[in-house]
Design an enzyme around this catalytic site. Structure first.
Site, PDB file in Angstrom:
ATOM      1  N   TYR A  73       0.790  -1.233   0.000  1.00 43.62           N
ATOM      2  CA  TYR A  73       0.000   0.000   0.000  1.00 43.62           C
ATOM      3  C   TYR A  73       0.821   1.282   0.000  1.00 43.62           C
ATOM      4  O   TYR A  73       0.702   2.107  -0.899  1.00 43.62           O
ATOM      5  CB  TYR A  73      -0.947   0.011   1.209  1.00 43.62           C
ATOM      6  CG  TYR A  73      -1.939  -1.123   1.214  1.00 43.62           C
ATOM      7  CD1 TYR A  73      -2.981  -1.158   0.286  1.00 43.62           C
ATOM      8  CD2 TYR A  73      -1.835  -2.173   2.121  1.00 43.62           C
ATOM      9  CE1 TYR A  73      -3.887  -2.197   0.275  1.00 43.62           C
ATOM     10  CE2 TYR A  73      -2.744  -3.221   2.114  1.00 43.62           C
ATOM     11  CZ  TYR A  73      -3.769  -3.235   1.186  1.00 43.62           C
ATOM     12  OH  TYR A  73      -4.668  -4.270   1.162  1.00 43.62           O
ATOM     13  N   PRO A  86     -11.566  -1.141  -2.078  1.00 45.14           N
ATOM     14  CA  PRO A  86     -12.713  -1.983  -2.453  1.00 45.14           C
ATOM     15  C   PRO A  86     -14.023  -1.226  -2.214  1.00 45.14           C
ATOM     16  O   PRO A  86     -14.090  -0.268  -1.449  1.00 45.14           O
ATOM     17  CB  PRO A  86     -12.619  -3.183  -1.493  1.00 45.14           C
ATOM     18  CG  PRO A  86     -11.276  -3.067  -0.835  1.00 45.14           C
ATOM     19  CD  PRO A  86     -10.922  -1.628  -0.862  1.00 45.14           C
ATOM     20  N   HIS A 316      -8.052   0.426   2.115  1.00 45.20           N
ATOM     21  CA  HIS A 316      -7.750  -0.977   2.422  1.00 45.20           C
ATOM     22  C   HIS A 316      -6.571  -1.187   3.376  1.00 45.20           C
ATOM     23  O   HIS A 316      -6.420  -2.258   3.954  1.00 45.20           O
ATOM     24  CB  HIS A 316      -7.473  -1.712   1.103  1.00 45.20           C
ATOM     25  CG  HIS A 316      -7.769  -3.168   1.134  1.00 45.20           C
ATOM     26  ND1 HIS A 316      -7.705  -3.935   2.284  1.00 45.20           N
ATOM     27  CD2 HIS A 316      -8.108  -4.040   0.157  1.00 45.20           C
ATOM     28  CE1 HIS A 316      -8.003  -5.188   2.001  1.00 45.20           C
ATOM     29  NE2 HIS A 316      -8.253  -5.280   0.723  1.00 45.20           N
ATOM     30  N   SER A 533     -10.193 -13.184  -3.823  1.00 45.73           N
ATOM     31  CA  SER A 533     -10.409 -13.184  -2.381  1.00 45.73           C
ATOM     32  C   SER A 533     -11.810 -13.694  -2.077  1.00 45.73           C
ATOM     33  O   SER A 533     -12.760 -13.380  -2.797  1.00 45.73           O
ATOM     34  CB  SER A 533     -10.251 -11.770  -1.814  1.00 45.73           C
ATOM     35  OG  SER A 533     -10.385 -11.767  -0.412  1.00 45.73           O
TER      36      SER A 533
END
Length: 618
Positions: A73, A86, A316, A533
């Site tokens: 990130y 997301p 996230h 995922s």
């Protein structure tokens, strides 16, 4: 909780070679094999880095956490919407007018405050492993970051800052409300007393009225709407970091940023839109729609639109989907019950008015905001994010279970076959594997692109003369391999975190990039053209979605229900090689074929058993 183990070097190198075998040519594999052999040789560079990594691990609660956070990130310079954040879609509501939207939002905010009290008091029940050392306690730190974290932009690298959750409710706590690009700081806890639903509703009405007055005044005086500063958080991280630094030189702007960065969460009161709810949650549909109504770097950002579209866009880096889903499950249950147990304020006179954040913007920053809006619109104007939600109704997780297969491994192998049907090859695949059994554990990677998966895919696509018994045997081998990789990863012995740790230790000790990490195979193995995922909200109409992590790849977020499987697939239309609907159709067909194969194999076994029984009777 125990510390995350550092896997043995030799084990990781062996697994690494195994993981790449299905995606590289023989010639490339042989070259990589030599590089790995040299790296892992006795007294070689690998052993030196392993020793340094073990020393580093001794001094850390979790040796990979910061390496992983930065690599996944903080060092990524891409814009947050689509590339990182997301979206989550909630069940759609039916609002007759804006008042109903605001009343729902007020109850929703109350539900979040209800959950936050539990978090602040550290009263959440401890999550426990449901398999593989069943009952083992899991790290709960991610839950405590949901309302206390903020991702600060930086040039070259961002910074995730998390304040300590308090044991008691603060005297005053606030949220940020966004309406038509205007931001308001709204106190929802005043003098240690939480606002009632009615009081929150009244304050939201104030925000809406003040925002509309500001827009009307601006149109009257300048002929246009106020520039939405929030759109800057959709820009690349370096661009926004530089603009933020300039804006913060103004004390007023600096105080506004402090309000946003210290708030519990953001509530976006969106206008109506007649397009995909998933797109609305991920990016807001552009600067002429609801993208102006976002602040993308705040961890929790709840979206409630006038047409009943509701959901979440979350930053996230602070937490994985499991912590977010637990919160959402609580909220949806709260909304269903429509509880009204909060203390009521006595009169509107006691309420501190919402603080309207009226930015002081220089001409240079104005231009930067316009450019950021144009960049986002350019990206969205061609509808580049290709989302397709597959609701497969043929069966759900109970069927794989009836075949003694893990539903997750079963779906992963189905994704491999779907990809193989379209592209005639397997690619590096990322599936998040929770390592919360360990202190500060986040995730490692479960790699589904195994040799066993490739053999099964080849048999299914090209093996017309291969019998069902052989194909089912290959399927079970692929599922077993996937399960074995998963177990190793969740127990702390995956390869991706270990390889990252070795690479980072080399960088931190000023060692030139080792051949193993400069090798084209390593770069290819980290180009995740299939990013997957499993996220499992129990509410049927709720699901999570996200964009691909590479330009020529797919994102696949799936949720196996009892009798159906929901898969949200994404790709970029700019890529000439990917198409989400094509992938979805191939996946649905694959699910059908897998069931037929399992049943055919079972029927064959049953027939054989009957013949043997009949022969024995004779």
């Amino acid at each position: 909780l125990p510390k995350l183990p550092v896997p043995p070097l030799r084990d990781t190198l062996t697994k690494y070679l195994d993981s790449i075998r299905a995606t590289v040519t023989d010639k490339q594999y042989e070259k990589t094999q030599e590089i790995v052999k040299e790296f892992g040789s006795p007294g070689g560079l690998g052993e030196f880095l392993q020793k340094k990594l073990l020393e580093h691990a001794e001094m850390q609660d979790n040796w990979v956490y910061q390496f992983w956070l930065d690599d996944m990130y903080m060092k990524v310079r891409l814009a947050l919407p689509i590339n990182s954040n997301p979206g989550m879609v909630f069940p759609k509501q039916n609002f007759n007018d804006q008042n109903e939207q605001l009343r729902y939002a007020a109850r929703f905010i109350s539900g979040i405050l209800d959950y936050k009290v539990i978090i602040d008091s550290h009263l959440l029940p401890i999550d426990r492993a449901r398999s593989r050392e069943k009952g083992q306690p899991l790290c709960m730190e991610q839950y405590y970051r949901l309302f206390t974290s903020y991702r600060y932009p930086g040039v070259g690298k961002d910074c995730l800052v998390t304040s300590q959750a308090q044991q008691q409710v603060h005297e005053n706590e606030h949220i940020i409300v966004v309406y038509r690009g205007q931001l308001f700081a709204l106190d929802v806890v005043c003098n240690s007393i939480r606002l009632s639903d009615d009081n929150i509703y009244s304050q939201l009405k104030r925000c809406v009225r003040m925002a509309q007055e500001e827009i009307d005044n601006h149109l009257r005086n300048y002929g246009n709407k106020p520039l939405p500063v929030g759109i800057m958080t959709s820009a690349s991280r370096d661009v926004w970091a530089a603009v933020r630094r300039t804006m913060a030189e103004n004390p007023t702007n600096q105080s506004y940023m402090a309000e946003i960065e210290s708030c519990m969460f953001v509530v976006c009161l969106d206008d109506k839109s007649d397009v995909s709810m998933a797109n609305q949650m991920i990016h807001g549909l552009g600067s002429q729609f609801n993208s102006v109504n976002r602040w993308f770097e705040k961890t929790m950002q709840f979206i409630i639109a006038e047409d009943g579209a509701c959901g979440l866009c979350y930053e996230h880096s602070a937490a994985e989907g499991i912590a977010v889903v637990q919160l959402i499950e609580h909220l949806l249950a709260y909304m269903f019950l429509q509880r009204r147990k909060l203390t009521r304020m006595q009169s509107m006179c006691d309420l501190v008015p919402p603080r309207h954040l009226k930015w002081e913007i220089s001409n240079d920053v104005m231009e930067k905001i316009k450019i950021a809006a144009n960049e986002l619109d350019r990206f969205l104007s061609i509808n580049n994010l290709d989302l397709y939600v597959l609701r497969y109704e043929g069966y759900g997780k109970e069927f794989p279970k009836s075949q003694n297969m893990s539903p997750d491994a079963y779906i992963q192998i189905a994704l491999q076959l779907a990809h193989y049907k379209i592209h005639q090859k397997l690619v590096s695949t990322y599936e998040s594997a929770s390592i919360r059994r360990y202190r500060e554990g986040r995730v490692d990677n479960i790699r589904a692109c195994s040799v066993e998966a490739l053999r099964w895919c080849e048999a299914m696509v090209h093996g017309d003369k291969i019998d069902a018994g052989t194909k089912i045997s290959l399927l079970r081998n692929a599922v077993k391999k996937q399960t074995d990789i998963m177990v190793q990863a969740i127990l702390g012995y995956g390869i991706d975190n270990h390889m990252l740790g070795l690479r980072q230790i080399a960088e931190d000790t000023n060692i030139p990039t080792p051949k193993i990490f400069a090798d084209v195979t390593y770069k290819q193995s980290n180009h995740f053209a299939l990013s997957t995922s499993q996220v499992v909200p129990t509410t049927m109409d709720a699901f999570m979605c996200y964009g691909p992590v590479v330009p020529d790849g797919y994102g696949a977020c799936y949720n196996p229900h009892t009798s159906s499987i929901l898969v949200c697939l994404s790709s970029f239309r700019e890529s000439s090689t990917t198409d989400s609907r094509t992938f979805a159709m191939a996946l649905a067909q694959t699910f059908d074929e897998m069931k037929q194969l399992c049943l055919a194999a079972s029927s064959s076994v049953t027939s054989s058993s009957s013949l043997v029984s009949a022969a024995n009777q004779k």
